[in-house]
Design a protein around this motif. Structure first.
Motif, PDB file in Angstrom:
ATOM      1  N   ASP A 126      -5.019   0.896  -2.517  1.00 54.67           N
ATOM      2  CA  ASP A 126      -3.707   1.188  -1.934  1.00 54.67           C
ATOM      3  C   ASP A 126      -2.899  -0.093  -1.780  1.00 54.67           C
ATOM      4  O   ASP A 126      -1.698  -0.142  -2.071  1.00 54.67           O
ATOM      5  N   THR A 127      -3.571  -1.136  -1.335  1.00 51.42           N
ATOM      6  CA  THR A 127      -2.899  -2.434  -1.160  1.00 51.42           C
ATOM      7  C   THR A 127      -2.508  -3.024  -2.510  1.00 51.42           C
ATOM      8  O   THR A 127      -1.418  -3.580  -2.673  1.00 51.42           O
ATOM      9  N   VAL A 128      -3.401  -2.890  -3.487  1.00 51.73           N
ATOM     10  CA  VAL A 128      -3.126  -3.422  -4.831  1.00 51.73           C
ATOM     11  C   VAL A 128      -1.864  -2.807  -5.424  1.00 51.73           C
ATOM     12  O   VAL A 128      -0.931  -3.517  -5.844  1.00 51.73           O
ATOM     13  N   GLY A 134       5.374  -3.131  -6.547  1.00 52.61           N
ATOM     14  CA  GLY A 134       6.459  -3.490  -5.640  1.00 52.61           C
ATOM     15  C   GLY A 134       6.924  -4.926  -5.806  1.00 52.61           C
ATOM     16  O   GLY A 134       7.092  -5.416  -6.928  1.00 52.61           O
ATOM     17  N   LYS A 135       7.073  -5.615  -4.672  1.00 52.65           N
ATOM     18  CA  LYS A 135       7.701  -6.943  -4.681  1.00 52.65           C
ATOM     19  C   LYS A 135       6.891  -7.983  -5.440  1.00 52.65           C
ATOM     20  O   LYS A 135       7.449  -8.818  -6.160  1.00 52.65           O
ATOM     21  N   ASP A 153       6.516  -2.353 -16.702  1.00 52.39           N
ATOM     22  CA  ASP A 153       6.547  -2.145 -15.252  1.00 52.39           C
ATOM     23  C   ASP A 153       5.181  -1.878 -14.636  1.00 52.39           C
ATOM     24  O   ASP A 153       4.903  -2.332 -13.528  1.00 52.39           O
ATOM     25  N   LYS A 154       4.345  -1.113 -15.310  1.00 52.58           N
ATOM     26  CA  LYS A 154       3.082  -0.676 -14.717  1.00 52.58           C
ATOM     27  C   LYS A 154       1.905  -1.483 -15.257  1.00 52.58           C
ATOM     28  O   LYS A 154       1.652  -1.507 -16.459  1.00 52.58           O
ATOM     29  N   MET A 155       1.194  -2.136 -14.343  1.00 50.85           N
ATOM     30  CA  MET A 155      -0.010  -2.855 -14.741  1.00 50.85           C
ATOM     31  C   MET A 155      -1.139  -1.864 -15.032  1.00 50.85           C
ATOM     32  O   MET A 155      -1.185  -0.768 -14.494  1.00 50.85           O
ATOM     33  N   TRP A 156      -2.058  -2.298 -15.870  1.00 54.62           N
ATOM     34  CA  TRP A 156      -3.260  -1.534 -16.186  1.00 54.62           C
ATOM     35  C   TRP A 156      -4.395  -2.068 -15.314  1.00 54.62           C
ATOM     36  O   TRP A 156      -4.488  -3.264 -15.058  1.00 54.62           O
ATOM     37  N   ILE A 334       5.495 -13.686  -0.401  1.00 51.55           N
ATOM     38  CA  ILE A 334       5.498 -12.322  -0.931  1.00 51.55           C
ATOM     39  C   ILE A 334       4.077 -11.760  -0.909  1.00 51.55           C
ATOM     40  O   ILE A 334       3.853 -10.614  -0.507  1.00 51.55           O
ATOM     41  N   LEU A 335       3.108 -12.565  -1.341  1.00 53.89           N
ATOM     42  CA  LEU A 335       1.711 -12.117  -1.325  1.00 53.89           C
ATOM     43  C   LEU A 335       1.271 -11.760   0.086  1.00 53.89           C
ATOM     44  O   LEU A 335       0.725 -10.665   0.322  1.00 53.89           O
ATOM     45  N   GLU A 336       1.505 -12.646   1.033  1.00 50.96           N
ATOM     46  CA  GLU A 336       1.040 -12.399   2.403  1.00 50.96           C
ATOM     47  C   GLU A 336       1.798 -11.244   3.061  1.00 50.96           C
ATOM     48  O   GLU A 336       1.256 -10.582   3.954  1.00 50.96           O
ATOM     49  N   SER A 337       3.023 -10.984   2.615  1.00 47.73           N
ATOM     50  CA  SER A 337       3.753  -9.831   3.146  1.00 47.73           C
ATOM     51  C   SER A 337       3.096  -8.518   2.737  1.00 47.73           C
ATOM     52  O   SER A 337       3.261  -7.487   3.387  1.00 47.73           O
TER      53      SER A 337
END
Length: 343
Positions: A126-128, A134-135, A153-156, A334-337
């Motif tokens: 979910d976090t990934v 997202g950002k 747009d979408k990573m595999w 951005i990562l920590e957000s």
């Protein structure tokens, strides 16, 4: 006729209204199929039976159908066209048109692309996906664009990575001291395992099995699905469930070549490849649910680990502080957000 020349002629025809170009290029589905106007190459480093290869072939088939046979994408899986670094070079030169590559390996060209691989940053899927759809993903795509490539747009999904060993179980950071572990050709991987006291060896995936078989490396780290598909259980004894980093593939296009395609072709390719990426994510999730039992049946010994101890070891070694400096304040914020405070 060369691909570039055919692209140029068709683009000129579209601009001048030749051959019905006032309509969308592939709107007229009643015409008989002809030889493809665009013959494109898509390469990856995954075995042909891996969900990534399967779903990319399906996307290529749908694209051919949606364009009345005018766009033919030929898939070259399993490092058929060379190592990851070779194929990245080919992508940049235009020798291949599309290539799926781990962000951690892409970081040799686009340093911020490895940020998703920061050790123990993501706690679950979910976090990934919240971050990478997202950002954080948007930030990385922008950095990739600056280097003459386009990231879809979408990573595999490649999955959360686990450590395997042929010599002893890895339960604590101290178990990695001096351990010869194969890692991909990526500074972040090398840095992380050095911080944990191991002796990382950078080897392309196509050579992993033989490196383990000949004891050049004692162990390696990969998602369970790839450990199964690549039969690494044949040359390893233990698998430690560290989930130490999440790794995914960016589907990359040569920016110059992709931008020269008609706009409706670009839209079809992007739509179908992104759809297949989402399907591949579901495939990997399902595979992860069944693969552990299969690997145990094949003799791999599963080892539970103390994850907080590994994260503390990285923090104490200055790993997070070092990579905050390397990625820069903007990227790290951005990562920590998305994942919470690391450093």
């Amino acid at each position: 006729m060369s691909l570039v020349h055919r692209r140029t002629l068709l683009a000129r025809g579209l601009a001048s209204g030749v051959a019905g170009a006032a309509l969308p290029l592939f709107a007229i589905g009643t015409r008989p199929a002809r030889a493809a106007a665009f013959s494109l190459k898509l390469a990856n480093n995954s075995p042909v039976t891996h969900p990534q290869s399967v779903r990319q072939q399906q996307a290529a088939d749908r694209i051919r159908q949606a364009t009345n046979g005018q766009v033919d994408i030929q898939l070259f899986p399993n490092n058929q066209l060379g190592s990851d670094t070779d194929m990245l070079s080919q992508l940049r030169s235009g020798a291949i048109d599309f290539f799926t590559l781990s962000g951690l390996i892409l970081s040799t060209l686009v340093p911020p692309a490895s940020i998703n691989g920061v050790g123990f940053a993501f706690k679950d899927y979910d976090t990934v996906w919240k971050a990478m759809d997202g950002k954080l993903g948007g930030y990385v795509r922008g950095e990739i664009d600056k280097r003459g490539l386009i990231a879809f747009d979408k990573m595999w999904d490649n999955g959360f990575r686990q450590i395997t060993s042929s010599t002893h179980p890895i339960k604590l950071p101290s178990d990695l001291k001096g351990f010869k572990i194969r890692v991909p050709v990526s500074p972040l991987w090398t840095s992380m395992f050095q911080a944990l006291g191991a002796s990382p060896i950078s080897i392309n995936f196509s050579e992993v099995y033989s490196a383990l078989q000949t004891k050049i490396a004692e162990g390696q780290e990969n998602p369970l699905s790839l450990i199964q598909i690549a039969k690494l259980y044949e040359v390893q004894k233990y698998v430690s469930m560290t989930s130490h980093m999440w790794d995914g593939f960016w589907l990359l296009a040569n920016k110059r070549g992709f931008s020269s395609l008609p706009a409706d072709v670009q839209a079809i390719v992007a739509r179908e490849m992104n759809q297949s990426a989402l399907q591949e994510r579901a495939d990997i999730a399902a595979l992860n649910g069944s693969v552990a039992g299969d690997l145990q049946a094949k003799g791999l010994v599963f080892v539970e680990v103390d994850k907080p101890a590994f994260r503390d070891a990285l923090k104490q070694a200055g790993f997070y502080a070092e990579w905050k400096r390397k990625f820069g304040d903007q990227a790290w914020a951005i990562l920590e957000s998305e994942v919470g405070t690391l450093s």
